[in-house]
Design a protein around this motif. Structure first.
Motif, mmCIF file in Angstrom:
data_model
loop_
_atom_site.group_PDB
_atom_site.id
_atom_site.type_symbol
_atom_site.label_atom_id
_atom_site.label_comp_id
_atom_site.label_asym_id
_atom_site.label_seq_id
_atom_site.Cartn_x
_atom_site.Cartn_y
_atom_site.Cartn_z
ATOM 1 N N ASP A 291 0.809 -1.211 0.000
ATOM 2 C CA ASP A 291 0.000 0.000 0.000
ATOM 3 C C ASP A 291 0.842 1.260 0.000
ATOM 4 O OD1 ASP A 291 0.932 -0.649 2.476
ATOM 5 O OD2 ASP A 291 -0.723 0.276 3.574
ATOM 6 N N THR A 292 2.188 1.074 0.049
ATOM 7 C CA THR A 292 3.043 2.256 -0.040
ATOM 8 C C THR A 292 2.952 2.846 -1.433
ATOM 9 O OG1 THR A 292 4.531 1.295 1.597
ATOM 10 C CG2 THR A 292 5.409 3.090 0.264
ATOM 11 N N CYS A 293 2.791 1.997 -2.399
ATOM 12 C CA CYS A 293 2.736 2.452 -3.787
ATOM 13 C C CYS A 293 1.344 2.240 -4.396
ATOM 14 C CB CYS A 293 3.777 1.724 -4.639
ATOM 15 S SG CYS A 293 5.488 2.026 -4.108
ATOM 16 N N HIS A 294 0.755 1.084 -4.083
ATOM 17 C CA HIS A 294 -0.556 0.771 -4.676
ATOM 18 C C HIS A 294 -1.697 1.338 -3.816
ATOM 19 C CE1 HIS A 294 1.348 -2.044 -7.535
ATOM 20 N NE2 HIS A 294 2.156 -2.345 -6.504
ATOM 21 N N THR A 295 -2.838 1.653 -4.475
ATOM 22 C CA THR A 295 -4.034 2.180 -3.771
ATOM 23 C C THR A 295 -5.066 1.065 -3.602
ATOM 24 O OG1 THR A 295 -5.160 2.844 -5.806
ATOM 25 C CG2 THR A 295 -3.651 4.447 -4.821
ATOM 26 N N ASN A 296 -6.080 1.379 -2.771
ATOM 27 C CA ASN A 296 -7.149 0.388 -2.527
ATOM 28 C C ASN A 296 -8.187 0.357 -3.637
ATOM 29 O OD1 ASN A 296 -5.982 -0.301 -0.116
ATOM 30 N ND2 ASN A 296 -7.264 1.071 1.123
ATOM 31 N N ASP A 297 -8.165 1.401 -4.478
ATOM 32 C CA ASP A 297 -9.164 1.453 -5.540
ATOM 33 C C ASP A 297 -8.828 0.488 -6.668
ATOM 34 O OD1 ASP A 297 -10.651 3.377 -4.196
ATOM 35 O OD2 ASP A 297 -9.509 5.030 -5.085
ATOM 36 N N ASN A 298 -7.572 0.401 -7.021
ATOM 37 C CA ASN A 298 -7.164 -0.455 -8.144
ATOM 38 C C ASN A 298 -5.699 -0.824 -7.935
ATOM 39 O OD1 ASN A 298 -6.677 -1.768 -10.559
ATOM 40 N ND2 ASN A 298 -7.662 -0.210 -11.819
ATOM 41 N N TRP A 299 -5.366 -2.088 -8.071
ATOM 42 C CA TRP A 299 -3.981 -2.546 -7.837
ATOM 43 C C TRP A 299 -3.034 -1.920 -8.838
ATOM 44 C CZ3 TRP A 299 -1.556 -5.072 -4.054
ATOM 45 C CH2 TRP A 299 -0.285 -5.577 -4.315
ATOM 46 N N LYS A 300 -3.463 -1.696 -10.031
ATOM 47 C CA LYS A 300 -2.588 -1.172 -11.078
ATOM 48 C C LYS A 300 -2.401 0.327 -10.971
ATOM 49 C CE LYS A 300 -3.715 -4.851 -14.317
ATOM 50 N NZ LYS A 300 -4.214 -5.194 -15.663
ATOM 51 N N THR A 301 -3.148 0.969 -10.133
ATOM 52 C CA THR A 301 -3.000 2.416 -9.953
ATOM 53 C C THR A 301 -1.987 2.659 -8.855
ATOM 54 O OG1 THR A 301 -5.286 2.775 -10.625
ATOM 55 C CG2 THR A 301 -4.216 4.567 -9.440
ATOM 56 N N LEU A 302 -0.952 3.454 -9.166
ATOM 57 C CA LEU A 302 0.117 3.740 -8.198
ATOM 58 C C LEU A 302 -0.091 5.107 -7.580
ATOM 59 C CD1 LEU A 302 3.202 2.450 -10.285
ATOM 60 C CD2 LEU A 302 1.917 1.239 -8.532
ATOM 61 N N ARG A 303 0.400 5.232 -6.366
ATOM 62 C CA ARG A 303 0.334 6.514 -5.679
ATOM 63 C C ARG A 303 1.362 7.455 -6.270
ATOM 64 N NH1 ARG A 303 -2.505 6.039 -0.916
ATOM 65 N NH2 ARG A 303 -2.867 3.887 -0.189
ATOM 66 N N PRO A 304 1.131 8.734 -6.426
ATOM 67 C CA PRO A 304 2.147 9.680 -6.921
ATOM 68 C C PRO A 304 3.236 9.884 -5.875
ATOM 69 C CG PRO A 304 0.155 10.828 -6.240
ATOM 70 C CD PRO A 304 -0.141 9.377 -6.155
ATOM 71 N N ARG A 305 4.485 10.005 -6.359
ATOM 72 C CA ARG A 305 5.609 10.209 -5.443
ATOM 73 C C ARG A 305 5.692 11.670 -5.084
ATOM 74 N NH1 ARG A 305 9.275 6.157 -5.096
ATOM 75 N NH2 ARG A 305 10.920 7.635 -4.581
ATOM 76 N N ARG A 306 6.197 12.005 -3.894
ATOM 77 C CA ARG A 306 6.336 13.385 -3.472
ATOM 78 C C ARG A 306 7.547 14.013 -4.140
ATOM 79 N NH1 ARG A 306 6.448 12.678 2.829
ATOM 80 N NH2 ARG A 306 7.640 10.864 2.113
ATOM 81 N N PRO A 307 7.434 15.259 -4.604
ATOM 82 C CA PRO A 307 8.589 15.916 -5.261
ATOM 83 C C PRO A 307 9.790 16.018 -4.304
ATOM 84 C CG PRO A 307 6.564 17.178 -5.566
ATOM 85 C CD PRO A 307 6.270 16.127 -4.566
ATOM 86 N N GLY A 308 10.961 15.674 -4.894
ATOM 87 C CA GLY A 308 12.209 15.785 -4.103
ATOM 88 C C GLY A 308 12.411 14.663 -3.150
ATOM 89 N N ALA A 309 11.510 13.739 -3.123
ATOM 90 C CA ALA A 309 11.669 12.628 -2.178
ATOM 91 C C ALA A 309 12.659 11.626 -2.725
ATOM 92 C CB ALA A 309 10.333 11.954 -1.937
#
Length: 617
Positions: free
Chosen positions: A588-606
């Motif tokens: 769940d750090t990268c994937h969302t609960n809505d859809n497995w193939k949808t990734l979370r956006p990374r924070r700028p500069g992280a």
């Protein structure tokens, strides 16, 4: 000279005129006398030379008026249409009467045989019509119309009353026979003794004796009824005032005397039909009789005076033997119920009424089925309406009767009554003592039947399921008992949901037997499992649409509602991990609960370091 000559001339002319007038008058009288048809009757002779007294020149019809001027009595009859002239048809006087036939001519001839006396004011009837001699009523020397019309004029010699009753003989006598007295003709009410009742039909001679003046007839009853008083009645003991009791309707019965109003002793019942002599044995008004009952009924007193002289307290006038007046409620033993209908002799064996016992057992000892075990106070249970239907108030016992028990017969519980002896105090009070055969639970629910059944009807139950191990809520309240209880051994019924809802378990037992963890009693399709509160895992996104079996794939352990599932993503998505575990289990750090193939956006500069595996989406 001239005046004298003129006066003489006038005198001659006047004398000549007088002489001429006298000659003319004499000539006229001589002419009428010469023309007269003959001498008039003797009654008209005084006006024979005065033709105008009867005739009017050149007006023959006016002659009738001249006749009526003299014959005023005839004129009055014509005007009143009375008498012989007034009752005939109108016609000229000369039609019947003529004159100038001589002094002795009868100008009013009367044919006695053809004369109709009905045209007069005195029509002849009955015996009068048979009289053939007019002279018996019409006196010679008097005019026909002057004949007397009162009875005494002709019948004075027949008046045996010697004028004491006046001249109106027709009030009593008729025209058929003088000796016949017409009934009802004489108005006796105008006398001092008006006729009523049977007196109206009595003959005159019954009261008016022959040879005695009618006015001297006796008016007292004994004057005519003395024989009735002596031969058939009181023999003079009651005096001469017969009209105090008897009336004119009939000598018997003596209904006129009002014993109720005229004496101090009103007659009622049988006393009304009793003869006067039965009580009044002596002379009336002089010998008084007692008004107490024993004055006449001493021989009827079977109590021999023990109850006093007030016989009317019990006996009544309708019959001495009919004892219904006594008010037993005022005695020491008021009569109630069936006691009111029984005869006196049922309790009073002899005339000494006061010696009768007042206790129930005194008369009902033979009816006591308890053999004196309940004492002598029979009135505590039995009533006066009937001995067989007790009125015992069961609410005073340890077992008050309610519902259907109120209608039950005593012998239904008190079995000893069928054997002719009852020990009421030994009767058990538990339900099974009487309803053991009605217990379909085979003793499984002990003897407290009242927990479910009521006293109104055995088949109507009132069990409160909330007090059981399985409280009924929701749709369970409407379910029939037999839907869960296959038989009347109620405690054998299972408590788990699948015992009744196995066919409704879509999980095929995969989620265990604790259906109530998700389903509720209102309706089976309604699922109320709070995944976040109970499992500490909130379902959101696509997880909210997932079926339970998608995560809980293993069978539920024994006694558990569901098999445990790990909380990390790889517990269910290991097949979806394209990294093959390279980035750890925190998908769940990268994937969302809505859809497995949808990734979370990374924070700028992280930095490209991996996210915190314990973070929540």
């Amino acid at each position: 000279m001239r005046w004298t000559r003129r006066a003489a001339t006038l005198l001659r002319h006047a004398a000549a005129a007088v002489l001429a007038a006298a000659a003319s008058l004499a000539s006229a009288q001589g002419l009428e006398s010469a023309l007269s048809p003959g001498p008039v009757i003797r009654g008209h002779a005084k006006v024979e030379d005065q033709c105008s007294s009867c005739h009017v020149r050149f007006d023959r019809a006016a002659q009738d008026g001249r006749c009526l001027d003299c014959h005023k009595d005839v004129a009055a009859d014509l005007k009143a249409k009375a008498g012989l002239h007034g009752k005939q048809k109108p016609q000229a006087c000369r039609s019947c009467h003529t004159d100038h036939k001589g002094r002795d001519v009868q100008i009013a001839p009367l044919d006695k045989r053809a004369f109709d006396h009905q045209l007069t004011d005195w029509p002849l009837r009955a015996a009068h019509a048979k009289v053939d001699d007019c002279a018996k009523c019409h006196v010679a020397g008097k005019r026909w119309r002057e004949a007397a019309q009162d009875c005494v004029a002709c019948h004075k010699k027949d008046d045996v009353h010697k004028g004491s009753l006046g001249p109106k003989c027709a009030d009593c006598h008729g025209e058929d026979r003088w000796a016949q007295i017409l009934p009802g003709r004489f108005d006796h009410s105008t006398t001092r003794f008006a006729l009523t009742g049977k007196h109206v039909d009595a003959k005159c001679t019954a009261c008016h004796r022959k040879g005695e003046p009618y006015t001297e007839a006796p008016q007292a009853c004994v004057g005519c009824h003395k024989d009735d008083d002596f031969k058939k009645g009181h023999k003079g003991r009651y005096g001469e005032r017969c009209d105090s009791c008897h009336d004119a309707k009939a000598w018997r019965p003596a209904a006129l005397f009002n014993h109720d109003a005229d004496t101090k002793y009103a007659l009622r019942g049988k006393h009304r039909s009793v003869k006067c002599d039965d009580c009044h044995t002596g002379a009336l008004y002089r010998e008084k009789i007692g008004t107490d009952c024993l004055a006449c009924h001493k021989k009827d007193d079977t109590h021999k005076g023990s109850l006093g002289t007030e016989c009317a307290t019990c006996h009544q006038e309708s019959g001495w033997k009919s004892v219904a007046r006594f008010d037993h409620d005022k005695s020491r033993f008021p009569l109630l119920g069936k006691h009111e209908d029984i005869e006196c002799k049922a309790c009073h064996k002899n005339a000494a009424y006061r010696e009768v016992p007042r206790t129930c057992i005194g008369c009902h000892r033979a009816d006591d089925k308890h053999r004196a075990t309940l004492g002598e106070a029979c009135g505590a249970c039995h009533g006066e309406r009937t001995w067989k239907i007790p009125r015992f108030d069961h609410s005073t016992t340890r077992y008050p009767l309610r519902g259907g028990h109120v209608k039950a017969e005593c012998k239904a519980c008190h079995a000893d009554l069928t054997q002719g002896f009852v020990r009421y105090r030994d009767t058990p009070t538990d339900c099974l003592a009487c309803h053991k055969k009605d217990d379909k639970h085979e003793g499984q629910l002990d003897a407290h039947c009242e927990s479910c059944h009521n006293e109104q009807r055995w088949r109507e139950t009132r069990f409160d399921h909330a007090r059981a191990r399985f409280a009924l809520v929701g749709a369970h309240l409407k379910v029939e008992c037999k839907s869960c209880h296959a038989n009347l051994r109620y405690r054998d019924a299972a408590k788990d949901c699948l015992a009744c809802h196995k066919k409704e378990d879509k999980h095929k037992g995969g989620l265990g037997v604790r259906c109530e963890s998700c389903h509720n009693a209102r309706a089976w399709p309604l699922v109320r499992y709070d995944h976040e509160r109970l499992a500490h895992w909130r379902l959101d996104g696509a997880h909210a649409k997932a079926k339970c079996a998608d995560c809980h794939r293993a069978p539920a352990p024994e006694g558990k509602a569901i098999a445990a599932v790990g909380r990390e993503c790889l517990a269910c998505h290991r097949g979806d991990d394209a990294h093959d575990g390279a980035f750890g289990p925190a998908c769940d750090t990268c994937h969302t609960n809505d859809n497995w193939k949808t990734l979370r956006p990374r924070r700028p500069g992280a930095p490209g370091a991996a996210p915190n595996p314990g973070a929540r989406p």
